[in-house]
Design a protein around this motif. Sequence first.
Motif, PDB file in Angstrom:
ATOM      1  N   ASP A   1       0.823  -1.213   0.000  1.00  0.00           N
ATOM      2  CA  ASP A   1       0.000   0.000   0.000  1.00  0.00           C
ATOM      3  C   ASP A   1       0.856   1.260   0.000  1.00  0.00           C
ATOM      4  N   TYR A   2       2.002   1.186   0.660  1.00  0.00           N
ATOM      5  CA  TYR A   2       2.874   2.345   0.770  1.00  0.00           C
ATOM      6  C   TYR A   2       3.890   2.454  -0.363  1.00  0.00           C
ATOM      7  N   LEU A   3       3.998   1.428  -1.192  1.00  0.00           N
ATOM      8  CA  LEU A   3       5.020   1.414  -2.234  1.00  0.00           C
ATOM      9  C   LEU A   3       4.920   2.594  -3.203  1.00  0.00           C
ATOM     10  N   PRO A   4       3.744   2.936  -3.739  1.00  0.00           N
ATOM     11  CA  PRO A   4       3.688   4.087  -4.661  1.00  0.00           C
ATOM     12  C   PRO A   4       4.206   5.381  -4.027  1.00  0.00           C
ATOM     13  N   GLU A   5       3.813   5.645  -2.785  1.00  0.00           N
ATOM     14  CA  GLU A   5       4.267   6.876  -2.121  1.00  0.00           C
ATOM     15  C   GLU A   5       5.767   6.818  -1.827  1.00  0.00           C
ATOM     16  N   HIS A   6       6.265   5.642  -1.483  1.00  0.00           N
ATOM     17  CA  HIS A   6       7.704   5.483  -1.252  1.00  0.00           C
ATOM     18  C   HIS A   6       8.486   5.789  -2.523  1.00  0.00           C
ATOM     19  N   ILE A   7       8.021   5.285  -3.654  1.00  0.00           N
ATOM     20  CA  ILE A   7       8.699   5.525  -4.942  1.00  0.00           C
ATOM     21  C   ILE A   7       8.628   7.012  -5.281  1.00  0.00           C
TER      22      ILE A   7
ATOM     23  N   GLU B   1       8.292   9.599  -3.264  1.00  0.00           N
ATOM     24  CA  GLU B   1       9.194  10.333  -2.361  1.00  0.00           C
ATOM     25  C   GLU B   1      10.654  10.126  -2.756  1.00  0.00           C
ATOM     26  N   SER B   2      10.997   8.913  -3.142  1.00  0.00           N
ATOM     27  CA  SER B   2      12.371   8.624  -3.567  1.00  0.00           C
ATOM     28  C   SER B   2      12.730   9.419  -4.814  1.00  0.00           C
ATOM     29  N   LEU B   3      11.795   9.541  -5.746  1.00  0.00           N
ATOM     30  CA  LEU B   3      12.045  10.327  -6.961  1.00  0.00           C
ATOM     31  C   LEU B   3      12.177  11.812  -6.631  1.00  0.00           C
TER      32      LEU B   3
ATOM     33  N   LEU C   1       4.925  14.312  -9.823  1.00  0.00           N
ATOM     34  CA  LEU C   1       4.892  12.968 -10.385  1.00  0.00           C
ATOM     35  C   LEU C   1       3.798  12.151  -9.715  1.00  0.00           C
ATOM     36  N   LYS C   2       3.169  11.317 -10.520  1.00  0.00           N
ATOM     37  CA  LYS C   2       2.177  10.382 -10.005  1.00  0.00           C
ATOM     38  C   LYS C   2       2.753   8.986 -10.169  1.00  0.00           C
ATOM     39  N   VAL C   3       2.569   8.146  -9.170  1.00  0.00           N
ATOM     40  CA  VAL C   3       3.094   6.781  -9.199  1.00  0.00           C
ATOM     41  C   VAL C   3       1.974   5.829  -8.813  1.00  0.00           C
ATOM     42  N   ASP C   4       1.799   4.791  -9.625  1.00  0.00           N
ATOM     43  CA  ASP C   4       0.830   3.743  -9.331  1.00  0.00           C
ATOM     44  C   ASP C   4       1.537   2.413  -9.526  1.00  0.00           C
TER      45      ASP C   4
END
Length: 84
Positions: free
Chosen positions: A7-13, A15-17, A28-31
């Motif tokens: 569930d947290y992976l998109p937000e983690h990616i 934030e990392s970007l 950026l949007k990440v899904d």
Amino acid sequence: MKERRADYLPEHIRESLIHDPRVAEQDLKVDVKEHRVMLGGNVATPQLRETITNVARELLPGYEIVNETTVVPASEPDGEEPVA
């Protein structure tokens, strides 16, 4: 616990970007669906678009990266151009 992490992976990616000095892009949007990462948003250059793809690959090796970001030049022309 593993599902919570997913569930947290998109937000983690995302934030990392944002915090990666090669990218530093906030719009950026990440899904993430299964092993596919979808990236969206607007970027200023084709080079930045490519860098985002490369950084996402580094963050999630083995995932398919689909970069659907749109290149939008930072400066837009002033006014409209007259049509003859």
